[in-house]
Write a protein that holds these residues in place. Structure first.
Motif, short mmCIF file in Angstrom:
data_model
loop_
_atom_site.label_atom_id
_atom_site.label_comp_id
_atom_site.label_asym_id
_atom_site.label_seq_id
_atom_site.Cartn_x
_atom_site.Cartn_y
_atom_site.Cartn_z
N ALA A 192 0.82 -1.22 0.00
CA ALA A 192 0.00 0.00 0.00
C ALA A 192 0.86 1.27 0.00
O ALA A 192 0.42 2.31 -0.49
N ARG A 193 2.05 1.18 0.54
CA ARG A 193 2.92 2.37 0.59
C ARG A 193 3.28 2.89 -0.80
O ARG A 193 3.65 4.04 -0.96
N LYS A 194 3.14 2.06 -1.82
CA LYS A 194 3.37 2.50 -3.20
C LYS A 194 2.36 3.59 -3.58
O LYS A 194 2.67 4.47 -4.39
N PHE A 195 1.18 3.55 -2.99
CA PHE A 195 0.15 4.54 -3.29
C PHE A 195 0.49 5.91 -2.71
O PHE A 195 0.03 6.93 -3.22
N ILE A 196 1.28 5.95 -1.65
CA ILE A 196 1.68 7.22 -1.05
C ILE A 196 2.44 8.06 -2.07
O ILE A 196 2.23 9.27 -2.18
N LYS A 197 3.29 7.41 -2.85
CA LYS A 197 4.06 8.12 -3.87
C LYS A 197 3.18 8.60 -5.02
O LYS A 197 3.58 9.47 -5.79
N LYS A 198 1.99 8.04 -5.13
CA LYS A 198 1.05 8.44 -6.18
C LYS A 198 0.06 9.49 -5.70
O LYS A 198 -0.90 9.80 -6.39
N GLY A 199 0.25 9.99 -4.46
CA GLY A 199 -0.61 11.06 -3.96
C GLY A 199 -1.73 10.62 -3.04
O GLY A 199 -2.59 11.42 -2.68
N TYR A 200 -1.73 9.37 -2.64
CA TYR A 200 -2.76 8.87 -1.72
C TYR A 200 -2.27 8.92 -0.29
O TYR A 200 -1.10 8.65 -0.03
N ASP A 201 -3.16 9.23 0.64
CA ASP A 201 -2.88 9.04 2.06
C ASP A 201 -3.17 7.56 2.36
O ASP A 201 -4.05 6.96 1.74
N LEU A 202 -2.43 7.00 3.30
CA LEU A 202 -2.62 5.61 3.69
C LEU A 202 -3.19 5.58 5.11
O LEU A 202 -2.61 6.15 6.03
N VAL A 203 -4.34 4.92 5.26
CA VAL A 203 -4.97 4.79 6.56
C VAL A 203 -4.95 3.30 6.93
O VAL A 203 -5.55 2.48 6.26
N ILE A 204 -4.20 3.00 7.98
CA ILE A 204 -4.04 1.62 8.44
C ILE A 204 -4.96 1.41 9.64
O ILE A 204 -4.90 2.16 10.61
N HIS A 205 -5.82 0.39 9.54
CA HIS A 205 -6.80 0.11 10.59
C HIS A 205 -6.37 -1.10 11.42
O HIS A 205 -5.67 -1.99 10.94
N SER B 176 -10.80 0.41 14.09
CA SER B 176 -10.33 1.74 14.47
C SER B 176 -9.01 2.05 13.76
O SER B 176 -8.31 1.15 13.31
N VAL B 177 -8.70 3.33 13.63
CA VAL B 177 -7.50 3.76 12.92
C VAL B 177 -6.27 3.54 13.81
O VAL B 177 -6.22 4.00 14.93
N GLN B 178 -5.30 2.85 13.26
CA GLN B 178 -4.03 2.62 13.95
C GLN B 178 -3.03 3.69 13.58
O GLN B 178 -2.34 4.23 14.44
N LYS B 179 -2.95 4.01 12.27
CA LYS B 179 -1.94 4.95 11.79
C LYS B 179 -2.42 5.59 10.50
O LYS B 179 -3.10 4.96 9.70
N TRP B 180 -2.05 6.85 10.32
CA TRP B 180 -2.40 7.60 9.13
C TRP B 180 -1.11 8.15 8.54
O TRP B 180 -0.39 8.88 9.20
N GLU B 181 -0.78 7.77 7.31
CA GLU B 181 0.44 8.24 6.65
C GLU B 181 0.05 9.17 5.51
O GLU B 181 -0.72 8.79 4.64
N GLU B 182 0.60 10.37 5.54
CA GLU B 182 0.30 11.38 4.53
C GLU B 182 1.01 11.07 3.22
O GLU B 182 2.10 10.50 3.21
N SER B 183 0.39 11.50 2.10
CA SER B 183 1.00 11.29 0.80
C SER B 183 2.25 12.15 0.65
O SER B 183 2.41 13.16 1.35
#
Length: 77
Positions: free
Chosen positions: A48-61, A66-73
């Motif tokens: 999923a971290r490949k999507f961060i480089k494409k401009g997506y935020d990653l929300v890990i549940h 519940s949300v565990q971690k939120w990684e900004e694009s």
């Protein structure tokens, strides 16, 4: 938060890692179907971290949803 900041946040693209039955699913926000299923959470997050480089935020549940971690694009607006 200004109106412009609020509009920018609403337009952000996100992908979520969620628990589905015996797998972990990678799902784009607003979609009904998973992009892909993974047998482990670690494998799902790694891919999923490949999507961060494409401009997506990653929300890990967590398993409970519940949300565990939120990684900004990494994309610059």
């Amino acid at each position: 938060m200004s109106m412009t900041e609020n509009l920018n946040n609403e337009k952000k693209k996100r992908v979520h890692i969620i628990k589905k039955a015996n797998n972990w699913a990678l799902i784009k926000q607003g979609a009904f179907r998973a992009i892909r299923l993974y047998s482990s959470k670690q494998e799902a997050v790694k891919n999923a971290r490949k999507f961060i480089k494409k401009g997506y935020d990653l929300v890990i549940h967590k398993k409970d949803g519940s949300v565990q971690k939120w990684e900004e694009s990494e994309a610059i607006s």
